[in-house]
Motif scaffolding. Structure first.
Motif, PDB file in Angstrom:
ATOM      1  N   GLN A 243      26.911  41.215  15.959  1.00 22.83           N
ATOM      2  CA  GLN A 243      27.988  41.935  15.274  1.00 22.83           C
ATOM      3  C   GLN A 243      28.742  41.010  14.317  1.00 22.83           C
ATOM      4  OE1 GLN A 243      27.284  42.219  18.460  1.00 22.83           O
ATOM      5  NE2 GLN A 243      26.839  44.383  18.726  1.00 22.83           N
TER       6      GLN A 243
ATOM      7  N   ASN B 178      26.516  40.402  11.263  1.00 26.15           N
ATOM      8  CA  ASN B 178      26.498  41.616  10.437  1.00 26.15           C
ATOM      9  C   ASN B 178      27.780  41.756   9.626  1.00 26.15           C
ATOM     10  OD1 ASN B 178      23.955  42.488  11.172  1.00 26.15           O
ATOM     11  ND2 ASN B 178      24.677  43.738  12.868  1.00 26.15           N
ATOM     12  N   THR B 179      28.923  41.403  10.235  1.00 23.06           N
ATOM     13  CA  THR B 179      30.193  41.472   9.514  1.00 23.06           C
ATOM     14  C   THR B 179      30.211  40.511   8.337  1.00 23.06           C
ATOM     15  OG1 THR B 179      31.408  42.118  11.500  1.00 23.06           O
ATOM     16  CG2 THR B 179      32.695  41.150   9.712  1.00 23.06           C
TER      17      THR B 179
ATOM     18  N   GLN C 114      30.557  41.354   4.458  1.00 19.37           N
ATOM     19  CA  GLN C 114      31.575  40.741   3.608  1.00 19.37           C
ATOM     20  C   GLN C 114      30.964  39.967   2.437  1.00 19.37           C
ATOM     21  OE1 GLN C 114      34.275  42.527   4.995  1.00 19.37           O
ATOM     22  NE2 GLN C 114      35.441  40.683   4.500  1.00 19.37           N
TER      23      GLN C 114
ATOM     24  N   ASN D  16      37.369  36.281   6.785  1.00 23.13           N
ATOM     25  CA  ASN D  16      36.023  36.772   7.098  1.00 23.13           C
ATOM     26  C   ASN D  16      35.612  36.401   8.526  1.00 23.13           C
ATOM     27  OD1 ASN D  16      35.736  37.912   4.573  1.00 23.13           O
ATOM     28  ND2 ASN D  16      34.477  36.255   3.737  1.00 23.13           N
TER      29      ASN D  16
ATOM     30  N   LYS E 112      37.687  38.515  10.965  1.00 22.74           N
ATOM     31  CA  LYS E 112      37.169  39.881  11.013  1.00 22.74           C
ATOM     32  C   LYS E 112      35.867  39.944  11.806  1.00 22.74           C
ATOM     33  CE  LYS E 112      35.785  43.753   8.032  1.00 22.74           C
ATOM     34  NZ  LYS E 112      35.678  44.229   6.627  1.00 22.74           N
ATOM     35  N   ALA E 113      35.016  38.933  11.635  1.00 21.99           N
ATOM     36  CA  ALA E 113      33.761  38.877  12.384  1.00 21.99           C
ATOM     37  C   ALA E 113      34.033  38.795  13.881  1.00 21.99           C
ATOM     38  CB  ALA E 113      32.927  37.684  11.928  1.00 21.99           C
TER      39      ALA E 113
ATOM     40  N   ASN F 108      35.364  42.246  15.115  1.00 20.56           N
ATOM     41  CA  ASN F 108      34.274  43.222  15.186  1.00 20.56           C
ATOM     42  C   ASN F 108      33.323  42.919  16.340  1.00 20.56           C
ATOM     43  OD1 ASN F 108      35.349  44.495  12.976  1.00 20.56           O
ATOM     44  ND2 ASN F 108      33.733  43.905  11.556  1.00 20.56           N
TER      45      ASN F 108
ATOM     46  N   TYR G  78      43.845  42.896   9.279  1.00 18.06           N
ATOM     47  CA  TYR G  78      42.679  43.569   9.862  1.00 18.06           C
ATOM     48  C   TYR G  78      43.001  45.015  10.198  1.00 18.06           C
ATOM     49  CZ  TYR G  78      38.815  44.466  13.115  1.00 18.06           C
ATOM     50  OH  TYR G  78      37.728  45.001  13.760  1.00 18.06           O
TER      51      TYR G  78
END
Length: 265
Positions: A173, A176-177, A181, A195, A198-199, A202, A239
């Protein structure tokens, strides 16, 4: 398990930095996983950091004999240590009870094509035995280039070319984030930090990933800056705003199908 994430970015002086994030989920053999206020990363020599996913109590043994070595030498030593730990555990856990050594097991495979069921079971168990432990090693080579290296019992991968990497149960996941991005090594330090954050957030959808987050920035001179609770709160606000903006965007009212213009019949 856990999640360990890192990405390469650039500071204001143009030099590369590495942003890294971990949760606080610990995994102890025969006990399980739980959140604990302990660091999931350790400094290695002057300008490298090792992050661990898997069996927490193996961390010290995995980092044996890494002092005074260059980044890639450290990676090779960690790879060797992981393989030695795996082989030793297989020997003690699976082979000792049958008074077998690896050499005798090899002979058994080569000289007995028609193995009995017990021998088949032993070989199958050896083949299936996993540490489920890996290291994400980040740091700078002799030329000052940032490196991200995934070292596990199966192989070793360098993520330098894509500029980011992740390991653990939330690793897919997280990657993929960062792909979504479109992260690259040329991103500025602020974008890179968001980034990575956020990763991590997620990745929390995956079982075994803790909710607490530790974010750090590693610089070429070896200095390591940890983001404080206020910094983390700001990232969390951004976020949450990003998640909410699409749900309440004013342009949604312009979609005709939503407003009844589309006849499903």
């Amino acid at each position: 398990m856990t999640v360990c994430i890192s990405a390469i970015g650039k500071a204001s002086d143009g030099k590369e930095v590495i942003v890294l994030a971990t949760d606080h989920m610990l995994t102890l053999e025969n006990i399980g996983s739980f959140e604990h206020d302990i660091l999931k990363w350790r400094r290695v020599n002057g300008n490298a950091v090792a992050m661990l996913s898997g069996r927490t109590l193996l961390f010290t043994e995995i980092l044996n004999e890494t002092e005074g070595k260059s980044l890639f030498e450290v990676a090779d030593q960690i790879d060797k240590n992981i393989r030695n730990i795996l082989n030793n555990k297989i020997q003690k856990t699976l082979l000792d009870k049958f008074h077998l050594t690896y050499g005798e097991l090899k002979t058994l495979l080569l000289t007995n094509p028609a193995l009995n069921q017990l021998a088949v079971n032993v070989i199958t168990n050896v083949d299936n035995y996993k540490l489920n432990t890996s290291i994400l090693l980040v740091g700078f080579d002799v030329n000052g280039n940032a490196q991200i290296i995934d070292i596990n019992e199966a192989d070793m991968y360098n993520f330098r070319d894509i500029g980011f990497g992740a390991i653990g149960s939330g690793g897919a996941q997280a990657i993929n984030t960062l792909l979504f991005q479109k992260h690259s090594c040329d991103e500025d330090i602020m974008t890179t930090t968001y980034n990575v954050y956020k990763a991590k957030r997620n990745a929390e959808v995956s079982q075994g990933v803790g909710k607490d987050t530790q974010l750090c920035i590693l610089f070429p001179d070896g200095s390591l800056k940890r983001l404080n609770s206020n910094d983390s709160f700001i990232l969390s606000e951004i976020y949450e705003e990003e998640l909410a903006v699409g749900k309440s965007h004013e342009k949604l009212k312009n979609i005709k199908e939503i407003n009844g213009a589309y006849d499903a019949n």
